[in-house]
Design an enzyme around this catalytic site. Structure first.
Site, PDB file in Angstrom:
ATOM      1  N   GLU A  80      28.142  21.237 -41.940  1.00 30.75           N
ATOM      2  CA  GLU A  80      26.713  20.921 -41.880  1.00 30.75           C
ATOM      3  C   GLU A  80      26.464  19.569 -41.225  1.00 30.75           C
ATOM      4  O   GLU A  80      25.393  18.974 -41.363  1.00 30.75           O
ATOM      5  CB  GLU A  80      26.096  21.010 -43.278  1.00 30.75           C
ATOM      6  CG  GLU A  80      26.354  22.362 -43.955  1.00 30.75           C
ATOM      7  CD  GLU A  80      25.167  23.333 -43.934  1.00 30.75           C
ATOM      8  OE1 GLU A  80      24.033  22.874 -43.898  1.00 30.75           O
ATOM      9  OE2 GLU A  80      25.408  24.565 -43.955  1.00 30.75           O
TER      10      GLU A  80
ATOM     11  N   HIS B 296      23.166  18.728 -49.643  1.00 29.01           N
ATOM     12  CA  HIS B 296      23.934  17.910 -48.698  1.00 29.01           C
ATOM     13  C   HIS B 296      24.202  16.571 -49.369  1.00 29.01           C
ATOM     14  O   HIS B 296      23.394  16.100 -50.178  1.00 29.01           O
ATOM     15  CB  HIS B 296      23.138  17.629 -47.412  1.00 29.01           C
ATOM     16  CG  HIS B 296      22.954  18.823 -46.520  1.00 29.01           C
ATOM     17  ND1 HIS B 296      21.747  19.135 -45.937  1.00 29.01           N
ATOM     18  CD2 HIS B 296      23.822  19.772 -46.116  1.00 29.01           C
ATOM     19  CE1 HIS B 296      21.882  20.230 -45.193  1.00 29.01           C
ATOM     20  NE2 HIS B 296      23.137  20.635 -45.290  1.00 29.01           N
TER      21      HIS B 296
ATOM     22  N   CYS C 134      17.320  13.315 -43.103  1.00 36.66           N
ATOM     23  CA  CYS C 134      17.595  14.663 -42.580  1.00 36.66           C
ATOM     24  C   CYS C 134      17.112  14.806 -41.151  1.00 36.66           C
ATOM     25  O   CYS C 134      17.654  15.575 -40.371  1.00 36.66           O
ATOM     26  CB  CYS C 134      16.861  15.727 -43.395  1.00 36.66           C
ATOM     27  SG  CYS C 134      17.298  15.764 -45.118  1.00 36.66           S
TER      28      CYS C 134
HETATM   29  O1  SUG Z   1      19.094  23.236 -44.588  1.00 41.22           O
HETATM   30  N1  SUG Z   1      15.671  23.281 -45.188  1.00 41.22           N
HETATM   31  C1  SUG Z   1      16.832  22.570 -44.714  1.00 41.22           C
HETATM   32  C2  SUG Z   1      16.729  21.119 -45.046  1.00 41.22           C
HETATM   33  C3  SUG Z   1      17.805  20.327 -44.386  1.00 41.22           C
HETATM   34  C4  SUG Z   1      17.834  18.922 -44.826  1.00 41.22           C
HETATM   35  N2  SUG Z   1      18.865  18.202 -44.167  1.00 41.22           N
HETATM   36  C5  SUG Z   1      19.618  17.243 -44.709  1.00 41.22           C
HETATM   37  N3  SUG Z   1      19.707  17.059 -46.006  1.00 41.22           N
HETATM   38  N4  SUG Z   1      20.314  16.506 -43.920  1.00 41.22           N
HETATM   39  C6  SUG Z   1      18.096  23.165 -45.298  1.00 41.22           C
HETATM   40  O2  SUG Z   1      18.075  23.564 -46.471  1.00 41.22           O
HETATM   41  C7  SUG Z   1      14.224  25.241 -45.361  1.00 41.22           C
HETATM   42  C8  SUG Z   1      13.699  26.293 -44.445  1.00 41.22           C
HETATM   43  C9  SUG Z   1      12.856  27.314 -45.125  1.00 41.22           C
HETATM   44  O3  SUG Z   1      12.979  27.521 -46.305  1.00 41.22           O
HETATM   45  O4  SUG Z   1      12.080  27.981 -44.394  1.00 41.22           O
HETATM   46  C10 SUG Z   1      15.432  24.544 -44.786  1.00 41.22           C
HETATM   47  O5  SUG Z   1      16.137  25.106 -43.986  1.00 41.22           O
END
Ligand code: SUG
Length: 429
Positions: free
Chosen positions: A170, A239, A356
């Site tokens: 990731e 994460h 993020c």
């Molecule tokens: O991968 N949310 C992302 C958020 C990513 C955050 N990134 C870091 N922590 N670096 C994920 O969970 C939600 C999309 C939705 O539900 O439509 C989403 O993908």
């Protein structure tokens, strides 16, 4: 050397489909009405804020959505709209995945080892495969294309393809680098999770972290593979960057971020005696409060005057224990001198805070000059982005809109206008 933050511009299909099991914000906002235009403008305001602090700022662009090419691979036929319409009738969940704007969270685009840390003296970037969540697994090919354009000069950069599945990777969200300063050789901490029966997904596999460290040509003595704590994953830290962040000599982490924090701190102290470890005790800020406020999903940055600032989401003010911890920190004599608050509510509701939304790339002057300038921002280009967003991004997306041909068309038109406005040729990205 300087560190550039490359923020993901929120794409026109930004919506709340609840696709990320284990991400509490995504799950609890499933079905809500999203505001792509406001979301993108919030992101641009953040980019402007960073520029105003005197920091260089870059941008990565939304991916082509809806992803009709992917649906075609799944057996739906015809032109793009026919493919999407057939998929929406047969398997609407697939269309929801193919509409995700999740490439905005560029901390998951890849992992970056800056030149001072690598054997060949180039900056190595590994595209993340994001193989654990279906909607995110679609990102790697377009991410690779984009990173190869931005960092295509192989005298300074090497962009590696995504790792093969099933080794979930990731990217920089599970990576921390500490060094005396951005330009000095540093230590790199790769944080992985161990899947527990019936628990939330542990998205970063140990094998993936080890592979990235190997292919980047790091000295094994500079690398630590760190197990994320099971408690953090269970509490919704999907994460590591939801519970810890590092910058130069500072590690800012929750007490329960790592399975064996003592080993992590010992490694850091041995390799970087000048490091400051700012551990927030669970007794003062619970894991639950940390995850609700996204305190640790802040950007910890070194300002031009050498002091450090913590860029936090507005939600930190809404959680009293977090807010008072920040006040106490500022009153003390620690390395973090200021706290800046940003409104990123639209992204936050999908579990994406300040950290993020950005990928950090540290470069020297020659490597900086080698970056494709179309990915770099100044206030004028921020104004251009904002204007394109105002004109083309949908104002709102409700769950059923994801099956609306008019929305599919608007998303394509918006992205085409963006790419043209920024000087990309059709098909270049
Ligand atoms: O991968 N949310 C992302 C958020 C990513 C955050 N990134 C870091 N922590 N670096 C994920 O969970 C939600 C999309 C939705 O539900 O439509 C989403 O993908």
């Amino acid at each position: 050397m300087r560190e550039i933050n490359f923020d993901g511009l929120v794409g026109p299909s930004h919506n709340y489909a609840g696709l990320s099991f284990g991400n509490i914000a995504s799950a609890s906002n499933a079905g809500a009405v999203a505001s792509p235009r406001a979301a993108a403008l919030q992101g641009i305001a953040k980019m402007r804020h960073m520029l105003a602090l005197g920091l260089p700022q870059g941008v990565l662009l939304p991916h082509d959505r809806p992803d009709a090419a992917w649906l075609r691979l799944l057996g739906f036929a015809g032109d793009d709209d026919a493919v999407l319409a057939a998929a929406w009738r047969a398997e609407p969940g697939l269309v929801r995945n193919g509409m995700a704007a999740s490439a905005m969270w560029t901390a998951n685009a890849g992992t970056v080892s800056p030149a001072p840390d690598t054997r060949d003296g180039r900056c190595h970037i590994s595209v993340a495969n994001l193989s654990t969540m279906l909607h995110r697994s679609l990102e790697a090919p377009q991410t690779a294309r984009q990173l190869r354009l931005a960092f295509g000069d192989t005298r300074h950069f090497l962009v590696h393809d995504a790792l093969p599945a099933p080794f979930g990777d990731e990217g920089a969200a599970n990576f921390m680098r500490l060094a005396p300063n951005h330009g000095a050789r540093g230590i790199e901490l790769f944080v992985y999770g161990v899947q527990r029966d019936g628990g939330f997904p542990a998205r970063q596999r140990r094998e993936a972290s080890a592979a990235v460290a190997r292919r980047h040509g790091l000295d094994p003595n500079d690398v630590l593979l760190v197990e994320q704590s099971a408690a953090a994953i269970a509490a919704g830290a999907f994460h590591n960057d939801v519970v810890a962040v590092a910058n130069e000599t500072v590690l800012f982490a929750h007490e329960q971020a790592f399975e064996d924090p003592a080993a992590v701190y010992a490694f850091i102290r041995r390799r970087l005696p000048e490091a400051t470890i700012l551990e927030v005790p669970a007794a003062e800020v619970s894991l639950e409060a940390a995850i609700r406020s996204y305190l640790f999903n802040s950007q910890l940055v070194t300002l031009p005057d050498g002091g450090m600032a913590l860029i936090v989401p507005g939600e930190c003010r809404e959680v009293p224990t977090v807010w008072s911890w920040l006040q106490t920190m500022l009153a003390g004599n620690g390395p973090i001198r200021s706290v800046e608050m940003l409104d990123l509510r639209e992204s936050m509701r999908n579990g994406g805070g300040p950290a993020c939304l950005r990928l950090r790339v540290a470069v020297d002057d020659a490597a900086f000059a080698a970056i494709d300038p179309r990915f770099l921002l100044d206030p004028a280009r921020c104004a251009l982005l904002a204007d394109l967003v105002e004109r083309h991004w949908p104002e709102r997306i409700a769950p059923d809109d994801l099956g609306d041909p008019a929305l599919w068309r608007q998303c394509r038109t918006a992205r085409a206008a963006l790419l043209e406005g920024l000087g990309f040729e059709p098909g270049e990205l």
